[in-house]
Design an enzyme around this catalytic site. Sequence first.
Site, PDB file in Angstrom:
ATOM      1  N   ARG A 117       0.818  -1.239   0.000  1.00 27.66           N
ATOM      2  CA  ARG A 117       0.000   0.000   0.000  1.00 27.66           C
ATOM      3  C   ARG A 117       0.844   1.279   0.000  1.00 27.66           C
ATOM      4  NH1 ARG A 117      -3.003  -3.043   3.763  1.00 27.66           N
ATOM      5  NH2 ARG A 117      -4.726  -4.087   2.707  1.00 27.66           N
ATOM      6  N   LYS A 139       2.513  11.542 -10.952  1.00 25.31           N
ATOM      7  CA  LYS A 139       1.648  10.701 -11.792  1.00 25.31           C
ATOM      8  C   LYS A 139       2.382   9.401 -12.102  1.00 25.31           C
ATOM      9  CE  LYS A 139      -1.340  14.032 -14.106  1.00 25.31           C
ATOM     10  NZ  LYS A 139      -1.738  14.630 -15.400  1.00 25.31           N
ATOM     11  N   LYS A 223       6.898  23.372 -13.346  1.00 21.47           N
ATOM     12  CA  LYS A 223       6.120  22.153 -13.063  1.00 21.47           C
ATOM     13  C   LYS A 223       5.784  22.094 -11.570  1.00 21.47           C
ATOM     14  CE  LYS A 223       4.385  18.000 -13.696  1.00 21.47           C
ATOM     15  NZ  LYS A 223       4.453  16.786 -14.479  1.00 21.47           N
ATOM     16  N   GLU A 233      -5.003  17.659 -10.304  1.00 21.81           N
ATOM     17  CA  GLU A 233      -5.517  18.110 -11.597  1.00 21.81           C
ATOM     18  C   GLU A 233      -7.008  18.409 -11.573  1.00 21.81           C
ATOM     19  OE1 GLU A 233      -3.529  16.327 -15.004  1.00 21.81           O
ATOM     20  OE2 GLU A 233      -5.283  16.743 -16.233  1.00 21.81           O
ATOM     21  N   ARG A 237      -3.605  22.319 -13.427  1.00 21.36           N
ATOM     22  CA  ARG A 237      -2.612  21.323 -13.885  1.00 21.36           C
ATOM     23  C   ARG A 237      -2.913  20.876 -15.313  1.00 21.36           C
ATOM     24  NH1 ARG A 237       0.205  16.365 -10.454  1.00 21.36           N
ATOM     25  NH2 ARG A 237       1.435  15.548 -12.184  1.00 21.36           N
ATOM     26  N   ASN A 241      -1.240  20.199 -20.362  1.00 22.56           N
ATOM     27  CA  ASN A 241      -1.612  19.425 -21.551  1.00 22.56           C
ATOM     28  C   ASN A 241      -1.646  20.284 -22.811  1.00 22.56           C
ATOM     29  OD1 ASN A 241      -2.000  16.847 -20.311  1.00 22.56           O
ATOM     30  ND2 ASN A 241      -3.777  17.741 -19.299  1.00 22.56           N
ATOM     31  N   HIS A 244      -1.275  18.755 -26.189  1.00 23.61           N
ATOM     32  CA  HIS A 244      -1.381  17.309 -26.007  1.00 23.61           C
ATOM     33  C   HIS A 244      -2.654  16.706 -26.605  1.00 23.61           C
ATOM     34  CE1 HIS A 244       2.062  17.963 -23.514  1.00 23.61           C
ATOM     35  NE2 HIS A 244       2.141  16.691 -23.150  1.00 23.61           N
ATOM     36  N   HIS A 248      -1.956  13.837 -28.912  1.00 24.69           N
ATOM     37  CA  HIS A 248      -2.396  12.455 -28.690  1.00 24.69           C
ATOM     38  C   HIS A 248      -3.180  11.934 -29.890  1.00 24.69           C
ATOM     39  CE1 HIS A 248      -2.063  12.808 -24.043  1.00 24.69           C
ATOM     40  NE2 HIS A 248      -0.973  12.290 -24.571  1.00 24.69           N
ATOM     41  N   HIS A 261       6.465  11.254 -28.731  1.00 25.67           N
ATOM     42  CA  HIS A 261       5.419  12.011 -28.047  1.00 25.67           C
ATOM     43  C   HIS A 261       5.660  13.532 -28.170  1.00 25.67           C
ATOM     44  CE1 HIS A 261       2.557  13.228 -25.013  1.00 25.67           C
ATOM     45  NE2 HIS A 261       3.521  13.790 -24.318  1.00 25.67           N
TER      46      HIS A 261
HETATM   47  N1  GLY Z   1       2.586  15.487 -17.488  1.00 29.14           N
HETATM   48  C1  GLY Z   1       1.481  16.245 -17.092  1.00 29.14           C
HETATM   49  C2  GLY Z   1       1.270  16.275 -15.619  1.00 29.14           C
HETATM   50  O1  GLY Z   1       2.112  15.842 -14.879  1.00 29.14           O
HETATM   51  O2  GLY Z   1       0.256  16.722 -15.171  1.00 29.14           O
END
Ligand code: GLY
Length: 355
Positions: A117, A139, A223, A233, A237, A241, A244, A248, A261
């Site tokens: 956990r 993430k 960041k 997010e 956040r 994107n 993106h 994508h 990418h």
């Molecule tokens: N790569 C986008 C984020 O970390 O939110």
Amino acid sequence: MPVLELNHATGCCRIHLERGLLGKPAAWRKHLSGTVLIVTDQTVAGHYLQRLVQTTAEFAPAELVLPSGEEAKTIEHWHAIVEKLAAIGAQRDATVVALGGGVIGDLAGFAAAGYMRGIKVIQVPTTLLAQVDAAIGGKTGFNLAAGKNLVGAFHQPAAVMVDVETLVTLDQRDFLAGLAEVVKYGAIRDAEFIGWLEDNADALLQRRADTLEIAVARAAAHKIEVVEADEREAGQRALLNFGHTFGHAIETATGYRRYRHGEAVAIGMHLAAALSARLGMISDHGARRLSGLLEKLGLPIEPPRDIEPKTLLGHMRLDKKNRAGRIRLILLETLGAGVIRDDIEPNTLLELFDT
Ligand code: GLY
């Protein structure tokens, strides 16, 4: 070089930026505990695994080397990591060290999130993309056949160890693709950084360590600010994107084989800036500056002409950021100021692809 701090809901993550860090035992000692497992991929193992094993020798780290590439980001490799942790007797004080790019960081981070956990993970990003984006912010996850990153968790690393010297061995296309993510921060938050990138494009392309260190530190600081303001997010956040949603769609439409990418994101940023200008947001001059910078950095900006606009639109409709059936895009109010929009009509997008 600096140690940046990211304060999050459950603590503080230190981001160390220092050349030669992979060879400095003192920098690692305070972050490692218990059984240590270094997870990496075949490409990175050939360059840096033995150096890190030597540097952390007092912890007698175990090693797990996975195949390289996005195709490796599967539940099977996640399972291999947690099984390895169990096999080496890792307990709750154990440390997973993720040595590699975004794939290894996401997989090893998610293994650390799930094992018992949640145990500690140290991110050691060796690609430019991971140093300025993927390794920071917690993430983690893996891909399903139905899409990228569909299973995962937020699991903040205890520390991020960034050594820009690892960028010398990076494949040229991967390096340039990472620069696209650096440009992204300038586009959405920092017009002055765009000017700096324009002035320092040649030094960046020569991979001068002093210039790279400045660029990585500035991008990482952006960041950190975004994640601190919106860790899960719920709002801003999503600005990360930028480029993106288009990107994508382009990656999916070309089977993930034609573009890196970051290359697809560069095309996406060009399209998003052009759309913003058409909508009377950013000036034409601002949009052209952004696209010009991307080109100067050796990145593509034109969408693939052999893909039907309707196909691209279809993929955009399936983007997991969409809400209530509306496509969610990040556009530019001005150069240096991104904004989230979900009111763009599909026909406007079709026209954009057609020009
Ligand atoms: N790569 C986008 C984020 O970390 O939110």
